[in-house]
Design an enzyme around this catalytic site. Structure first.
Site, PDB file in Angstrom:
ATOM      1  N   GLY A 158     -20.417 -65.805   6.611  1.00 32.82           N
ATOM      2  CA  GLY A 158     -20.632 -66.362   7.779  1.00 32.82           C
ATOM      3  C   GLY A 158     -21.339 -67.898   7.888  1.00 32.82           C
ATOM      4  O   GLY A 158     -21.754 -68.311   6.927  1.00 32.82           O
ATOM      5  N   GLU A 204     -15.531 -70.167   7.741  1.00 32.41           N
ATOM      6  CA  GLU A 204     -16.628 -69.980   6.959  1.00 32.41           C
ATOM      7  C   GLU A 204     -16.374 -68.697   5.777  1.00 32.41           C
ATOM      8  O   GLU A 204     -16.731 -68.873   4.588  1.00 32.41           O
ATOM      9  CB  GLU A 204     -17.744 -69.318   7.935  1.00 32.41           C
ATOM     10  CG  GLU A 204     -18.332 -70.528   8.441  1.00 32.41           C
ATOM     11  CD  GLU A 204     -19.049 -71.194   7.623  1.00 32.41           C
ATOM     12  OE1 GLU A 204     -19.454 -71.157   6.477  1.00 32.41           O
ATOM     13  OE2 GLU A 204     -19.602 -72.522   8.181  1.00 32.41           O
ATOM     14  N   GLU A 241     -21.881 -66.334  -6.201  1.00 35.65           N
ATOM     15  CA  GLU A 241     -21.209 -65.068  -6.538  1.00 35.65           C
ATOM     16  C   GLU A 241     -20.491 -64.731  -5.173  1.00 35.65           C
ATOM     17  O   GLU A 241     -21.041 -64.802  -4.179  1.00 35.65           O
ATOM     18  CB  GLU A 241     -21.911 -64.136  -7.169  1.00 35.65           C
ATOM     19  CG  GLU A 241     -22.621 -64.305  -8.233  1.00 35.65           C
ATOM     20  CD  GLU A 241     -23.421 -63.133  -8.864  1.00 35.65           C
ATOM     21  OE1 GLU A 241     -22.936 -61.947  -8.865  1.00 35.65           O
ATOM     22  OE2 GLU A 241     -24.484 -63.316  -9.272  1.00 35.65           O
TER      23      GLU A 241
END
Length: 160
Positions: free
Chosen positions: A35, A51, A109
């Site tokens: 987000g 996002e 990651e």
């Protein structure tokens, strides 16, 4: 009187058909659900889809709102100089519809984690609390006001 300044942000709890939740590892905040900030002129849904795609590589559709949060604390950004204003955050459940796991300038990651193991990875108390609201969601949106600095402290918690 000056106009108030707030950051509006959106968070997406993306759950796949296997019951796994999408997490990204950020450089400053560790493991989180994806987000970020809503840009000027951008609607909440488009901001969230953007996002999630930017941070994880996953394409999503937004399902439903589960939580509204205010971080009422003012504190310094990671640079130690910039003031971070009050934040208003809206968390949504999302469904993956395509894309492949990837990383970004903000994330090192991205991965799918079994829903019951997500809290083992998330260290931020604010993010843990917001994820718990997802686990506890029974159709009524949660509202919570909190501060994260100097330590996590909830000042108001209710269903809306």
């Amino acid at each position: 009187m000056a106009m108030p300044t707030h950051i509006v942000a959106v968070g997406g709890i993306v759950e796949n058909e296997q019951g796994e939740v999408l997490l990204v590892k950020t450089f400053h905040g560790g493991w989180v659900f994806p987000g970020g900030q809503v840009e000027a002129g951008e609607n909440l849904m488009d901001a969230l889809i953007r996002e999630i795609k930017e941070e994880s590589g996953i394409d999503t559709e937004v399902s439903h709102l589960i939580g509204v949060y205010s971080n009422t604390g003012m504190y310094k950004w990671h640079d130690g100089i910039t003031d971070v204003p009050t934040k208003v955050m809206l968390d949504y459940v999302c469904k993956p519809v395509g894309g492949e796991l990837a990383v970004s300038e903000e994330t090192s990651e991205s991965c799918w984690v079994a829903k019951e193991l997500v809290l083992d990875k998330i260290t931020s108390m604010a993010i843990r609390t917001r994820y718990q609201a997802y686990l506890d969601f029974a159709g009524i949106v949660s509202y919570m006001a909190y501060e994260t600095k100097p330590e996590f402290a909830v000042s108001l918690k209710r269903k809306i």
